[in-house]
Design an enzyme around this catalytic site. Structure first.
Site, PDB file in Angstrom:
ATOM      1  N   ASN A  20       0.896  -1.283   0.035  1.00  0.00           N
ATOM      2  CA  ASN A  20       0.012   0.024  -0.029  1.00  0.00           C
ATOM      3  C   ASN A  20       0.845   1.347  -0.168  1.00  0.00           C
ATOM      4  O   ASN A  20       0.541   2.371  -0.602  1.00  0.00           O
ATOM      5  CB  ASN A  20      -0.998  -0.075   1.113  1.00  0.00           C
ATOM      6  CG  ASN A  20      -2.347  -0.752   0.815  1.00  0.00           C
ATOM      7  OD1 ASN A  20      -3.028  -0.502   0.188  1.00  0.00           O
ATOM      8  ND2 ASN A  20      -2.274  -1.903   1.616  1.00  0.00           N
ATOM      9  N   LEU A  93       0.199   0.780  17.727  1.00  0.00           N
ATOM     10  CA  LEU A  93      -0.869   2.167  18.219  1.00  0.00           C
ATOM     11  C   LEU A  93       0.126   3.423  17.971  1.00  0.00           C
ATOM     12  O   LEU A  93       1.190   3.479  18.751  1.00  0.00           O
ATOM     13  CB  LEU A  93      -1.177   1.910  19.442  1.00  0.00           C
ATOM     14  CG  LEU A  93      -2.803   2.662  19.980  1.00  0.00           C
ATOM     15  CD1 LEU A  93      -3.700   2.240  18.790  1.00  0.00           C
ATOM     16  CD2 LEU A  93      -2.839   1.982  21.325  1.00  0.00           C
ATOM     17  N   HIS A 110      -7.887  -0.940   7.229  1.00  0.00           N
ATOM     18  CA  HIS A 110      -8.240  -2.064   7.615  1.00  0.00           C
ATOM     19  C   HIS A 110      -8.716  -3.426   6.746  1.00  0.00           C
ATOM     20  O   HIS A 110      -9.756  -2.935   5.797  1.00  0.00           O
ATOM     21  CB  HIS A 110      -9.195  -2.069   8.867  1.00  0.00           C
ATOM     22  CG  HIS A 110      -9.400  -3.308   9.837  1.00  0.00           C
ATOM     23  ND1 HIS A 110      -8.198  -3.454  10.769  1.00  0.00           N
ATOM     24  CD2 HIS A 110     -10.232  -4.388   9.882  1.00  0.00           C
ATOM     25  CE1 HIS A 110      -8.563  -4.679  11.095  1.00  0.00           C
ATOM     26  NE2 HIS A 110      -9.679  -5.060  10.681  1.00  0.00           N
ATOM     27  N   ASP A 151      -8.659   0.927  15.570  1.00  0.00           N
ATOM     28  CA  ASP A 151      -9.743   0.718  14.642  1.00  0.00           C
ATOM     29  C   ASP A 151     -10.976   1.257  14.990  1.00  0.00           C
ATOM     30  O   ASP A 151     -12.080   0.792  14.484  1.00  0.00           O
ATOM     31  CB  ASP A 151     -10.094  -1.008  14.208  1.00  0.00           C
ATOM     32  CG  ASP A 151      -8.574  -1.695  13.805  1.00  0.00           C
ATOM     33  OD1 ASP A 151      -7.899  -1.141  12.814  1.00  0.00           O
ATOM     34  OD2 ASP A 151      -8.440  -2.959  14.142  1.00  0.00           O
TER      35      ASP A 151
END
Ligand code: GAR
Length: 203
Positions: A20, A93, A110, A151
């Site tokens: 990505n 995180l 996600h 998320d």
């Protein structure tokens, strides 16, 4: 959204392969208003670092301790003039001082349809295995803004794929990854430049 006409310098954070991240680097190459100005990985052996070198994008390794001192960590992002952050398979995180520094300008992807199949420990193949084991007939991608919980930030965009009988987690991952590459950069582009998520292109 900044004032109309202003430009954005993105930092892409990734922990692994970085497909990505590579998509962002190619999508925004030569873009008039958005550029990938920095790639950051927590993992010194992550292939994403090589992808950044090949694309001529500066890359930094910032393992866990590099984030302990907020001023030192923030100075890296200031040095590269970063205005927005893209998490692309980043398995840590982000510290809350970063979320305060870039309010509403940190994006995550996600590989499933949140709010199901999210949360701590749900990444990569763990997600695809959980989707298949649940018997769900659909999976997909969720692009969302990041807050301090895994998320859980506001969802900007979702797209679906079928889960087909006898899918393995790897089969499903391939289909989901394609959706990620098709949508993630253009959703971030639309949100930053127009303050909204562009319509899905007719495929
Ligand atoms: C992507 O599928 C992304 O959605 C996932 O990690 C993969 C990274 O692939 N992220 C998560 O699971 C976050 N919870 P890439 O390194 O090839 O871009």
């Amino acid at each position: 959204m900044k004032d109309p006409g202003t430009s954005y310098r993105l930092a892409v954070l990734a922990s692994g392969s970085g497909s990505n991240a590579a998509r962002f680097m190619s999508y925004f190459r030569g873009h008039p208003r958005i550029r990938v100005a920095l790639v950051v990985s927590n993992n010194a052996s992550a292939p994403v670092l090589q992808r950044a070198r090949e694309a001529g994008v500066p890359a930094k390794v910032m393992p866990g301790p590099a984030w302990d001192d907020s001023r030192t960590a923030e100075s890296v992002f200031n040095q590269y003039g970063i205005d927005a952050i893209v998490l692309a398979g980043y398995m840590r995180l982000l510290p809350s001082f970063m979320i305060r520094k870039y309010p509403g300008r940190i994006f995550n992807i996600h590989p499933a349809l949140l709010p199901r199949f999210g949360g701590k420990g749900m990444y990569g193949m763990h997600v695809h295995r959980a989707v298949i084991d649940s018997g769900a007939r659909k999976s997909g991608i969720t692009i969302h803004l990041v807050n301090e919980k895994y998320d859980e930030g506001p969802i900007l965009f979702q797209a679906k794929v079928d889960v087909v009988p006898d899918d393995t987690p790897v089969d499903l991952a391939v289909r989901v990854r394609q959706l990620e590459h098709d949508h993630y950069p253009r959703v971030v582009e639309g949100y930053l430049l127009q303050g909204r998520v562009p319509e899905k292109p007719a495929i």
